[in-house]
Motif scaffolding. Structure first.
Motif, PDB file in Angstrom:
ATOM      1  N   GLY A   1       0.820  -1.207   0.000  1.00 45.45           N
ATOM      2  CA  GLY A   1       0.000   0.000   0.000  1.00 45.45           C
ATOM      3  C   GLY A   1       0.855   1.258   0.000  1.00 45.45           C
ATOM      4  O   GLY A   1       0.549   2.229  -0.697  1.00 45.45           O
ATOM      5  N   LEU A   2       1.941   1.220   0.756  1.00 43.73           N
ATOM      6  CA  LEU A   2       2.861   2.351   0.783  1.00 43.73           C
ATOM      7  C   LEU A   2       3.508   2.555  -0.591  1.00 43.73           C
ATOM      8  O   LEU A   2       3.593   3.680  -1.088  1.00 43.73           O
TER       9      LEU A   2
ATOM     10  N   GLU B   1       2.272   1.629  -3.477  1.00 42.70           N
ATOM     11  CA  GLU B   1       1.222   2.134  -4.373  1.00 42.70           C
ATOM     12  C   GLU B   1       0.976   3.621  -4.136  1.00 42.70           C
ATOM     13  O   GLU B   1       0.805   4.382  -5.082  1.00 42.70           O
ATOM     14  N   TRP B   2       0.972   4.046  -2.871  1.00 46.22           N
ATOM     15  CA  TRP B   2       0.761   5.455  -2.543  1.00 46.22           C
ATOM     16  C   TRP B   2       1.891   6.306  -3.118  1.00 46.22           C
ATOM     17  O   TRP B   2       1.654   7.344  -3.732  1.00 46.22           O
ATOM     18  N   VAL B   3       3.133   5.861  -2.934  1.00 44.25           N
ATOM     19  CA  VAL B   3       4.294   6.585  -3.470  1.00 44.25           C
ATOM     20  C   VAL B   3       4.219   6.620  -4.995  1.00 44.25           C
ATOM     21  O   VAL B   3       4.444   7.663  -5.616  1.00 44.25           O
ATOM     22  N   ASN B   4       3.885   5.496  -5.628  1.00 45.23           N
ATOM     23  CA  ASN B   4       3.752   5.462  -7.085  1.00 45.23           C
ATOM     24  C   ASN B   4       2.672   6.425  -7.574  1.00 45.23           C
ATOM     25  O   ASN B   4       2.829   7.073  -8.600  1.00 45.23           O
ATOM     26  N   GLY B   5       1.579   6.525  -6.840  1.00 41.56           N
ATOM     27  CA  GLY B   5       0.513   7.458  -7.206  1.00 41.56           C
ATOM     28  C   GLY B   5       0.992   8.904  -7.150  1.00 41.56           C
ATOM     29  O   GLY B   5       0.679   9.705  -8.036  1.00 41.56           O
ATOM     30  N   ILE B   6       1.752   9.231  -6.121  1.00 41.44           N
ATOM     31  CA  ILE B   6       2.297  10.588  -6.005  1.00 41.44           C
ATOM     32  C   ILE B   6       3.260  10.867  -7.161  1.00 41.44           C
ATOM     33  O   ILE B   6       3.209  11.925  -7.793  1.00 41.44           O
TER      34      ILE B   6
ATOM     35  N   THR C   1       1.391  11.453 -10.317  1.00 42.99           N
ATOM     36  CA  THR C   1       0.753  12.769 -10.308  1.00 42.99           C
ATOM     37  C   THR C   1       1.774  13.863 -10.579  1.00 42.99           C
ATOM     38  O   THR C   1       1.550  14.743 -11.408  1.00 42.99           O
TER      39      THR C   1
END
Length: 165
Positions: free
Chosen positions: A11-12, A14-19, A22
């Motif tokens: 999850g971490l 994925e969150w970093v990849n999303g940032i 963006t």
């Protein structure tokens, strides 16, 4: 490592990849390319003017006496230095303005690429900086100005009008 810990790390990640996706969104990247290429040319252009359509003496002096084209058998002075100074100063204001707004961006980038090549012939030792300008111009020419541009808005309006016919 348990399944919960894996999902936590996943999850971490994925969150970093999303940032990262963006921040590095193609349209934002294209905007930054346009701004980064526009700034040095704009600054150079502003320094050549004393007022509206009034070139300063330094700009004319540079093209008359200082700037030389380093070509085989040269260096050679610029032909028609007053005209070259005016054309250069005008392009250094108009083309970066077009880039900042993202209007006719590929054309503006092409103009700045040509100017970069002339600058390279004038200041051959500046190639590390000039190659960076050339790469930015080529990127804009290849990928366009992105969604954060007047080019994008104009294209959408053009397509809408074409669909209405």
């Amino acid at each position: 490592m348990t399944g919960i810990e894996r999902r936590g790390i996943g999850g971490l990640v994925e969150w970093v990849n999303g940032i990262v996706r963006t921040i590095a969104h193609p349209s934002l990247t294209q905007l930054v390319l346009r701004l980064a290429l526009a700034v040095p040319f704009w600054r150079s252009g502003v320094n050549k003017w004393d007022g509206f359509l009034q070139l300063n003496d330094v700009a004319i002096f540079l093209f008359s006496e200082e700037f030389k084209l380093h070509l085989p058998g040269g260096p050679y002075g610029f032909p028609a230095p007053e005209l070259m100074a005016f054309a250069s100063a005008s392009a250094e204001i108009i083309l970066p303005t077009l880039l900042v707004f993202g209007f006719a961006s590929r054309l503006a980038a092409t103009g700045l690429l040509v100017m970069t090549l002339i600058v390279q012939l004038t200041v051959p030792d500046g190639w590390p900086l000039h190659i960076t300008w050339a790469a930015m111009a080529l990127g804009i020419m290849a990928w366009g100005s992105g969604r954060l541009s007047l080019d994008y808005v104009a294209e959408k309006l053009w397509m809408r009008r074409a669909d209405e016919r």
